[in-house]
Motif scaffolding. Structure first.
Motif, PDB file in Angstrom:
ATOM      1  N   GLN A  40      32.116 -36.752   2.058  1.00 23.72           N
ATOM      2  CA  GLN A  40      32.407 -38.215   1.915  1.00 23.72           C
ATOM      3  C   GLN A  40      33.303 -38.219   0.585  1.00 23.72           C
ATOM      4  O   GLN A  40      34.206 -39.203   0.377  1.00 23.72           O
ATOM      5  CB  GLN A  40      31.340 -38.984   1.728  1.00 23.72           C
ATOM      6  N   PRO A  41      33.001 -37.544  -0.434  1.00 19.46           N
ATOM      7  CA  PRO A  41      33.635 -37.777  -1.945  1.00 19.46           C
ATOM      8  C   PRO A  41      35.249 -37.134  -1.757  1.00 19.46           C
ATOM      9  O   PRO A  41      36.228 -37.250  -2.418  1.00 19.46           O
ATOM     10  CB  PRO A  41      32.930 -37.063  -2.776  1.00 19.46           C
ATOM     11  N   LEU A  42      35.336 -36.310  -0.454  1.00 19.81           N
ATOM     12  CA  LEU A  42      36.804 -35.779  -0.558  1.00 19.81           C
ATOM     13  C   LEU A  42      37.861 -36.725  -0.004  1.00 19.81           C
ATOM     14  O   LEU A  42      37.629 -37.663   0.979  1.00 19.81           O
ATOM     15  CB  LEU A  42      36.706 -34.503   0.380  1.00 19.81           C
ATOM     16  N   ASP A  43      38.984 -36.521  -0.270  1.00 17.01           N
ATOM     17  CA  ASP A  43      40.128 -37.317   0.049  1.00 17.01           C
ATOM     18  C   ASP A  43      40.831 -36.754   1.424  1.00 17.01           C
ATOM     19  O   ASP A  43      41.657 -35.891   1.413  1.00 17.01           O
ATOM     20  CB  ASP A  43      41.419 -37.472  -0.902  1.00 17.01           C
ATOM     21  N   ILE A  74      39.437 -25.720   7.797  1.00 15.78           N
ATOM     22  CA  ILE A  74      39.913 -27.040   7.757  1.00 15.78           C
ATOM     23  C   ILE A  74      40.044 -27.644   6.437  1.00 15.78           C
ATOM     24  O   ILE A  74      41.185 -28.608   6.203  1.00 15.78           O
ATOM     25  CB  ILE A  74      38.959 -28.135   8.712  1.00 15.78           C
ATOM     26  N   LEU A  75      39.300 -27.375   5.562  1.00 14.42           N
ATOM     27  CA  LEU A  75      39.540 -28.024   4.212  1.00 14.42           C
ATOM     28  C   LEU A  75      40.747 -27.154   3.308  1.00 14.42           C
ATOM     29  O   LEU A  75      40.685 -26.026   3.577  1.00 14.42           O
ATOM     30  CB  LEU A  75      38.053 -27.925   3.324  1.00 14.42           C
ATOM     31  N   THR A  76      41.121 -27.850   2.374  1.00 14.10           N
ATOM     32  CA  THR A  76      41.776 -27.195   1.435  1.00 14.10           C
ATOM     33  C   THR A  76      41.214 -26.489   0.441  1.00 14.10           C
ATOM     34  O   THR A  76      39.829 -26.692   0.257  1.00 14.10           O
ATOM     35  CB  THR A  76      42.734 -28.107   0.857  1.00 14.10           C
ATOM     36  N   ALA A  77      41.872 -25.399  -0.499  1.00 15.53           N
ATOM     37  CA  ALA A  77      41.345 -24.783  -1.355  1.00 15.53           C
ATOM     38  C   ALA A  77      40.630 -25.553  -2.574  1.00 15.53           C
ATOM     39  O   ALA A  77      39.744 -25.557  -2.864  1.00 15.53           O
ATOM     40  CB  ALA A  77      42.072 -23.723  -2.158  1.00 15.53           C
ATOM     41  N   ASP A  78      41.259 -26.573  -2.817  1.00 16.16           N
ATOM     42  CA  ASP A  78      41.008 -27.750  -3.782  1.00 16.16           C
ATOM     43  C   ASP A  78      39.741 -28.486  -3.376  1.00 16.16           C
ATOM     44  O   ASP A  78      38.765 -28.760  -4.241  1.00 16.16           O
ATOM     45  CB  ASP A  78      42.066 -28.790  -4.189  1.00 16.16           C
ATOM     46  N   GLN A  79      39.531 -28.743  -2.217  1.00 15.81           N
ATOM     47  CA  GLN A  79      38.557 -29.505  -1.549  1.00 15.81           C
ATOM     48  C   GLN A  79      37.254 -28.596  -1.562  1.00 15.81           C
ATOM     49  O   GLN A  79      36.063 -29.003  -1.811  1.00 15.81           O
ATOM     50  CB  GLN A  79      38.969 -29.889  -0.234  1.00 15.81           C
ATOM     51  N   ILE A  80      37.300 -27.583  -1.028  1.00 11.88           N
ATOM     52  CA  ILE A  80      36.296 -26.485  -1.300  1.00 11.88           C
ATOM     53  C   ILE A  80      35.829 -26.194  -2.634  1.00 11.88           C
ATOM     54  O   ILE A  80      34.717 -26.395  -2.963  1.00 11.88           O
ATOM     55  CB  ILE A  80      36.598 -25.177  -0.602  1.00 11.88           C
ATOM     56  N   SER A  81      36.602 -26.074  -3.581  1.00  9.25           N
ATOM     57  CA  SER A  81      36.208 -26.227  -5.039  1.00  9.25           C
ATOM     58  C   SER A  81      35.809 -27.326  -5.528  1.00  9.25           C
ATOM     59  O   SER A  81      34.573 -27.062  -6.299  1.00  9.25           O
ATOM     60  CB  SER A  81      37.708 -25.842  -5.804  1.00  9.25           C
TER      61      SER A  81
END
Length: 304
Positions: A40-43, A74-81
């Motif tokens: 939810q907090p991710l763009d 599915i997620l980007t490296a920045d999103q996982i971080s």
């Protein structure tokens, strides 16, 4: 480490092996709900939203390792971080609260066994006769004594790491076989099911992470080192006065120091294991941990 194109096929095979009851003592909770909460907090892009919805439809909470690997793709490296930073903040808050609770309990004597021990013994006791209960105690006592002897041999260098691991497995299997012969049929069935769930969960984890033979060997060696370096059981004799009275305050201080030592060594062990894994594998573990959190309202439910 390259990603594995066979993950989805492997996940389907694992589902067929009966991973549906990994969380033995907990009700099944929606993977959809956890995906909604942690992302939810991710763009997220519209494509990512669609892909995550597909993961929620394809996998259940019992398939959390396979789902974690799919979400990682599915997620980007920045999103996982970002997810990992949020999770670490929450863990730090929980550790702080736990430390406050321990501080409040210091100096207070707690009567009887710990709550978890009472519940565990109670569930087993209700299904056993007095004779069966005595047999179970004997099996556990034998296993504990044999384990302590084997650990002493390991520390003294009388057995190699490989021999130690093999003999430890043999001890556990033999104790479990004896236990199955003693307990009632219903309890024996539950024990076999629990063993199957543990084995399936281990296979699911290895499949999702793509652990190599070298990594498995290194991690097994670290586990043996942890056993070798674990603090030994406290000897009560130094805490007895000339009249044989126990200095409980001194003993509690020693026990507290030993628990702190165990926590430090456990943390060191986790860091050593993390160094064996690739960055991708550590990310999948973090995602799996995030997907194993408390129940929340789900993604598709919120959209309806």
């Amino acid at each position: 480490m390259t990603r594995f194109s066979s993950r989805r096929l492997g996940a389907a095979i694992l589902i067929g092996l009966g991973l549906a009851a990994i969380a033995e003592a907990q009700p099944q909770r929606s993977l959809d709900a956890r995906l909604d909460q942690i992302t939810q907090p991710l763009d997220l892009s519209s494509d990512q939203e669609t892909a995550l919805d597909a993961v929620a439809q394809q996998y259940g909470r019992e398939d959390s390792w396979a789902a974690a690997a799919a979400v990682h793709d599915i997620l980007t490296a920045d999103q996982i971080s970002q997810l990992r930073q949020t999770a670490e903040q929450r863990r730090s808050q929980r550790r702080a609260r736990a430390g406050e609770g321990r501080q409040m309990r210091r100096g207070a004597r707690r009567a009887g066994p710990r709550r978890g021990q009472t519940q565990r013994v109670g569930r087993m006791s209700r299904a056993l006769s007095d004779e069966q209960r005595a047999s179970v105690r004997e099996i556990r006592r034998d296993l504990r004594q044999q384990r302590e002897t084997l650990i002493a041999d390991l520390r003294e260098g009388n057995v190699s790491d490989e021999v130690f691991q093999s003999r430890m497995r043999q001890l556990r299997d033999a104790a479990e076989t004896r236990m199955l012969d003693v307990v009632p049929a219903g309890a024996a069935t539950r024990m076999r099911e629990a063993r199957a769930r543990r084995d399936a969960a281990k296979s699911a984890r290895e499949q999702a992470l793509g652990l190599t033979a070298s990594q498995k060997a290194q991690i097994a060696g670290l586990r043996v080192d942890r056993v070798r370096q674990a603090p030994e059981r406290l000897d009560l004799r130094p805490y007895l006065d000339d009249d044989g009275q126990l200095d409980r305050q001194a003993l509690r201080e020693a026990q507290r120091g030993q628990r702190e030592m165990r926590r430090e060594r456990a943390q060191a062990h986790r860091e050593a294991v993390a160094n064996v894994l690739s960055a991708e594998q550590r990310e999948i573990i973090a995602l799996h941990r995030a997907l194993s959190g408390p129940r929340q309202q789900g993604r598709r439910a919120r959209q309806r």
